[in-house]
Design a protein around this motif. Structure first.
Motif, mmCIF file in Angstrom:
data_model
loop_
_atom_site.group_PDB
_atom_site.id
_atom_site.type_symbol
_atom_site.label_atom_id
_atom_site.label_comp_id
_atom_site.label_asym_id
_atom_site.label_seq_id
_atom_site.Cartn_x
_atom_site.Cartn_y
_atom_site.Cartn_z
ATOM 1 N N VAL A 13 0.844 -1.200 0.000
ATOM 2 C CA VAL A 13 0.000 0.000 0.000
ATOM 3 C C VAL A 13 0.876 1.246 0.000
ATOM 4 O O VAL A 13 0.683 2.161 -0.803
ATOM 5 C CB VAL A 13 -0.958 0.006 1.204
ATOM 6 N N GLY A 14 1.837 1.318 0.910
ATOM 7 C CA GLY A 14 2.841 2.378 0.864
ATOM 8 C C GLY A 14 2.565 3.604 1.700
ATOM 9 O O GLY A 14 3.482 4.383 1.955
ATOM 10 N N ILE A 15 1.317 3.838 2.119
ATOM 11 C CA ILE A 15 1.014 4.916 3.056
ATOM 12 C C ILE A 15 0.151 4.354 4.175
ATOM 13 O O ILE A 15 -0.416 3.264 4.058
ATOM 14 C CB ILE A 15 0.291 6.109 2.384
ATOM 15 N N GLU A 16 0.040 5.109 5.256
ATOM 16 C CA GLU A 16 -0.593 4.635 6.471
ATOM 17 C C GLU A 16 -2.105 4.430 6.279
ATOM 18 O O GLU A 16 -2.713 4.974 5.368
ATOM 19 C CB GLU A 16 -0.343 5.631 7.609
ATOM 20 N N SER A 17 -2.694 3.685 7.211
ATOM 21 C CA SER A 17 -4.106 3.305 7.105
ATOM 22 C C SER A 17 -5.047 4.499 7.222
ATOM 23 O O SER A 17 -4.721 5.531 7.798
ATOM 24 C CB SER A 17 -4.454 2.298 8.210
ATOM 25 N N THR A 18 -6.232 4.332 6.658
ATOM 26 C CA THR A 18 -7.343 5.248 6.904
ATOM 27 C C THR A 18 -7.784 5.087 8.356
ATOM 28 O O THR A 18 -7.908 3.957 8.841
ATOM 29 C CB THR A 18 -8.534 4.898 5.995
ATOM 30 N N ILE B 237 -8.082 3.539 1.584
ATOM 31 C CA ILE B 237 -9.538 3.337 1.608
ATOM 32 C C ILE B 237 -10.146 4.722 1.767
ATOM 33 O O ILE B 237 -10.191 5.279 2.858
ATOM 34 C CB ILE B 237 -9.952 2.407 2.764
ATOM 35 N N HIS B 238 -10.574 5.324 0.667
ATOM 36 C CA HIS B 238 -10.960 6.729 0.708
ATOM 37 C C HIS B 238 -12.447 6.884 0.987
ATOM 38 O O HIS B 238 -13.200 5.904 1.085
ATOM 39 C CB HIS B 238 -10.535 7.457 -0.574
ATOM 40 N N SER B 239 -12.866 8.132 1.117
ATOM 41 C CA SER B 239 -14.218 8.430 1.583
ATOM 42 C C SER B 239 -15.296 7.850 0.684
ATOM 43 O O SER B 239 -16.351 7.417 1.162
ATOM 44 C CB SER B 239 -14.402 9.946 1.725
ATOM 45 N N GLU B 240 -15.050 7.813 -0.627
ATOM 46 C CA GLU B 240 -16.062 7.268 -1.532
ATOM 47 C C GLU B 240 -16.297 5.781 -1.271
ATOM 48 O O GLU B 240 -17.430 5.288 -1.353
ATOM 49 C CB GLU B 240 -15.661 7.512 -2.980
ATOM 50 N N SER B 241 -15.231 5.048 -0.937
ATOM 51 C CA SER B 241 -15.382 3.629 -0.596
ATOM 52 C C SER B 241 -16.146 3.465 0.711
ATOM 53 O O SER B 241 -16.999 2.580 0.839
ATOM 54 C CB SER B 241 -14.005 2.965 -0.488
ATOM 55 N N LEU B 242 -15.838 4.312 1.692
ATOM 56 C CA LEU B 242 -16.538 4.253 2.972
ATOM 57 C C LEU B 242 -17.998 4.631 2.808
ATOM 58 O O LEU B 242 -18.890 4.033 3.438
ATOM 59 C CB LEU B 242 -15.864 5.177 3.986
ATOM 60 N N ASN B 243 -18.266 5.626 1.962
ATOM 61 C CA ASN B 243 -19.644 6.076 1.758
ATOM 62 C C ASN B 243 -20.552 4.952 1.256
ATOM 63 O O ASN B 243 -21.733 4.886 1.607
ATOM 64 C CB ASN B 243 -19.688 7.234 0.757
ATOM 65 N N VAL B 244 -20.008 4.070 0.443
ATOM 66 C CA VAL B 244 -20.788 2.956 -0.096
ATOM 67 C C VAL B 244 -21.288 2.056 1.024
ATOM 68 O O VAL B 244 -22.394 1.509 0.967
ATOM 69 C CB VAL B 244 -19.939 2.149 -1.106
ATOM 70 N N VAL B 245 -20.475 1.928 2.082
ATOM 71 C CA VAL B 245 -20.809 1.012 3.170
ATOM 72 C C VAL B 245 -21.651 1.677 4.254
ATOM 73 O O VAL B 245 -22.611 1.097 4.754
ATOM 74 C CB VAL B 245 -19.513 0.433 3.795
ATOM 75 N N ILE B 246 -21.318 2.924 4.617
ATOM 76 C CA ILE B 246 -21.958 3.522 5.794
ATOM 77 C C ILE B 246 -22.596 4.881 5.539
ATOM 78 O O ILE B 246 -23.050 5.536 6.480
ATOM 79 C CB ILE B 246 -20.959 3.643 6.967
#
Length: 343
Positions: free
Chosen positions: A185-190, A207-216
């Motif tokens: 991945v190369g950078i720190e976690s969300t 794991i950016h906001s658009e991916s999170l928005n789909v779930v919650i």
């Protein structure tokens, strides 16, 4: 070893089944006695110790020169272990764990009594993550307890993405590094705070906001995540962080002439400048070095820290990075570069 030189950490490879088993056993042995061990994760390399042992965790702060008010994420192997670390595990945490764990998502929840104050910087919450890297998973399972794991570098500096980076930064301060190859991945976690409604991103990641928005549903961005005077609920929130030794400067240019005009206006000598570009690639004439990295957010994230480390190793006085897009998938990279460039 030269007289008077400091001992260097042992680096154990993990690329065959036998080497993997031996490395896991050695790491677990040290961690059970409160020692520090550097481990690979899919995000960056981390500096691990027993998260339930306050004295052991204190050694992390000393080795890194880490400010006491900066909390540490607790790494687990499975939801069951995560639930031991928190006082409340809401249905939303289960939903997120099913979607993103193991992986690069840290969830901030009310801490359990098992987690020492030093891990949370005295706060009432703790960040927990189940990493996907097989080496770290195996070490946690072998130990049977969660690990406190910040990045394995001196505080405020570039996070390491391979064992050599750790050796150069902390090799004289720790005893063991497990080499699990390059972090993918190369950078720190969300980091997502579940103690507020709606949940809030404290630190953006791959794991950016658009991916999170789909779930919650709609998730407020990281720019809303810190209040003046509040206890930090996540690492990565200090104004200056992830910084190379050379001065990092973010620039956007139209063409090579425009780039040189901007450098001249800032009194930057090209010969002392390393340039990291991804879209508008200059010829490189007169620069200390020009690196070209992928114009893709995931690939850019995977290699950017390694390029910054390389610039440091070559003694770059200035590191100019071509500015990246202001879109959701690039948000975490923008966050890291802006903090690295902060005065």
């Amino acid at each position: 070893m030269d007289a008077g030189s400091k001992p260097q950490a042992e680096v154990l490879p993990t690329h065959t089944p036998a080497l993997f088993a031996a490395a896991i056993a050695r790491a677990a042995e040290l961690l059970r006695t409160g020692e520090l061990v550097a481990l690979p994760t899919e995000t960056v390399y981390g500096l691990a110790t027993n998260a339930l042992d306050a004295r052991a965790v204190a050694r992390i702060f000393v080795a890194k020169g880490r400010p006491a008010h900066n909390p540490i994420i607790v790494h687990v192997a499975g939801v069951g272990m995560a639930r031991r670390c928190v006082a409340d595990w809401p249905l939303l945490a289960d939903k997120l764990a099913k979607e993103f764990w193991p992986g690069a998502l840290t969830m901030v929840l009310p801490r359990s009594l098992e987690i020492p104050d030093i891990v949370t910087a005295g706060g009432s919450t703790v960040g927990v993550r189940w990493p996907s890297h097989p080496v770290t998973q195996a070490v946690i399972r072998a130990c049977g307890f969660p690990l406190a794991v910040p990045s394995a570098n001196l505080s405020g500096r570039i996070s390491p993405t391979n064992a050599q980076h750790v050796l150069e930064s902390l090799g004289d301060k720790i005893g063991l590094i497990l080499d699990g190859g390059q972090s993918q991945v190369g950078i720190e976690s969300t980091v997502l705070d579940l103690t507020v409604a709606p949940p809030r991103v404290l630190r953006p990641g791959i794991i950016h906001s658009e991916s999170l928005n789909v779930v919650i549903g709609e998730v407020p961005g990281a720019e809303c995540g810190v209040w003046p005077g509040a206890l930090l609920r996540s690492p990565g929130l200090l104004p200056r962080h992830y910084a190379p030794k050379g001065k990092l400067i973010l620039l956007a240019w139209r063409d090579e002439s425009d780039l040189h005009r901007q450098l001249s206006a800032r009194n930057l000598q090209p010969a002392m400048t390393h340039l990291i570009a991804h879209r508008l690639i200059p010829s490189g004439k007169g620069f200390g070095r020009v690196s070209v990295i992928p114009d893709d957010a995931k690939e850019f994230a995977r290699v950017i820290y390694a390029e910054l480390h390389r610039s440091d190793e070559e003694g770059a006085r200035f590191i100019v990075v071509e500015a990246v897009p202001e879109t959701a998938e690039w948000q975490a990279i923008n966050d890291r570069l802006r903090r690295a460039a902060a005065a």
